[in-house]
Structures are given as structure tokens and as C-alpha cells.
Design a protein around this motif. Sequence first.
Motif, PDB file in Angstrom:
ATOM      1  N   HIS A   1      23.607  -2.023  99.550  1.00 48.09           N
ATOM      2  CA  HIS A   1      24.159  -1.845  98.146  1.00 48.09           C
ATOM      3  C   HIS A   1      25.274  -2.801  97.954  1.00 48.09           C
ATOM      4  O   HIS A   1      25.446  -3.066  96.642  1.00 48.09           O
ATOM      5  CB  HIS A   1      24.666  -0.319  97.680  1.00 48.09           C
ATOM      6  CG  HIS A   1      23.531   0.512  98.056  1.00 48.09           C
ATOM      7  ND1 HIS A   1      22.455   0.586  97.162  1.00 48.09           N
ATOM      8  CD2 HIS A   1      23.638   1.406  98.711  1.00 48.09           C
ATOM      9  CE1 HIS A   1      21.610   1.385  97.612  1.00 48.09           C
ATOM     10  NE2 HIS A   1      22.226   2.228  98.571  1.00 48.09           N
ATOM     11  N   THR A   2      26.030  -3.301  98.878  1.00 50.34           N
ATOM     12  CA  THR A   2      27.074  -4.072  98.748  1.00 50.34           C
ATOM     13  C   THR A   2      27.048  -5.250  99.965  1.00 50.34           C
ATOM     14  O   THR A   2      26.810  -4.788 100.854  1.00 50.34           O
ATOM     15  CB  THR A   2      28.490  -3.461  98.827  1.00 50.34           C
ATOM     16  OG1 THR A   2      28.517  -2.468  97.828  1.00 50.34           O
ATOM     17  CG2 THR A   2      29.858  -4.045  98.710  1.00 50.34           C
TER      18      THR A   2
ATOM     19  N   ARG B   1      28.132   1.886 101.848  1.00 50.60           N
ATOM     20  CA  ARG B   1      27.332   0.986 100.683  1.00 50.60           C
ATOM     21  C   ARG B   1      27.001  -0.499 101.484  1.00 50.60           C
ATOM     22  O   ARG B   1      25.900  -0.855 101.269  1.00 50.60           O
ATOM     23  CB  ARG B   1      28.167   0.799  99.649  1.00 50.60           C
ATOM     24  CG  ARG B   1      28.470   2.078  98.819  1.00 50.60           C
ATOM     25  CD  ARG B   1      29.148   1.784  97.556  1.00 50.60           C
ATOM     26  NE  ARG B   1      28.626   0.481  96.672  1.00 50.60           N
ATOM     27  CZ  ARG B   1      27.505   0.694  95.900  1.00 50.60           C
ATOM     28  NH1 ARG B   1      26.806   1.822  96.037  1.00 50.60           N
ATOM     29  NH2 ARG B   1      27.140  -0.223  95.272  1.00 50.60           N
TER      30      ARG B   1
END
Length: 129
Positions: free
Chosen positions: A53-54, A48
Motif C-alpha cells: 500500500h506504501t 502498509r
Amino acid sequence: MTSTATLPIDSPISSNIGTTIRGYRLQKGMSQGDIEKRTGLLRCYLSRVENGHTIPSLETLQKIARALDLQLAQFFAEETVGKEMSSLHLSEEEIRFLTQVQRYSSHLSDSDRKLLLAMVRKFAQTSLG
């Protein structure tokens, strides 16, 4: 788990740090599993991060940097300032402090952030002089 900030997927910061981590990891011939073993961070979490995404906290970035045998500042070394900072060796305590500052300052208004920075500069000048 680790604390993270959430930005839109198309955020340049979000994809840049992940891309940088992936680049260093591949350059060193390491898999996400290798990083997982060295840091205790889950492979799905690393995925991620690498895919933007993170965004990991500074403490988590420090763990990843150590796993890659890098200095934390090398993740940000695209600019001249980042390259100059790569020689800094931050202690665990300094990283925790900077993580807390990052966490709290994200909720401040722009003017309050500027005031905080001015106060930090003043304290630094006082301690150096």
C-alpha cells in the motif's frame, strides 16, 4: 514521518518491495515489532509497506535494510545487476542524494530524464578520467 511515493495497489513495484521485505524479515525470524524497535518506523507503516500500500523512500529502505542486517541493494537483487550491486556500501550522504534524485526525477518528462542521465554519465566519466 517518512516520505513515500504512492502507487496503485496492484503496481508490481509496490507489492514486490513489500513482499521482498516481508520475506527477509520472516527468513530472519523477526516480527514487524522487532523492525519497529530497530528503526523507529511504526508497525502499521511497516504493514502498509509489506502489503504493497506504501512504497518507502530510499532512506527508509536503508533503515529497514540495516534492521535486517542487509545491504540496501539486496532488496533489488532478483536480477543479475541487483546481485552485482549488493556489494556496494552506500553512505548516508549517497542515500540522501539518490533519494533527492528519485524525488525530483519523478516529475520529469521521459526526455528530461534521459538528458539528466546523460549528464550524470558525462560527470562520472569526467571524474573517473
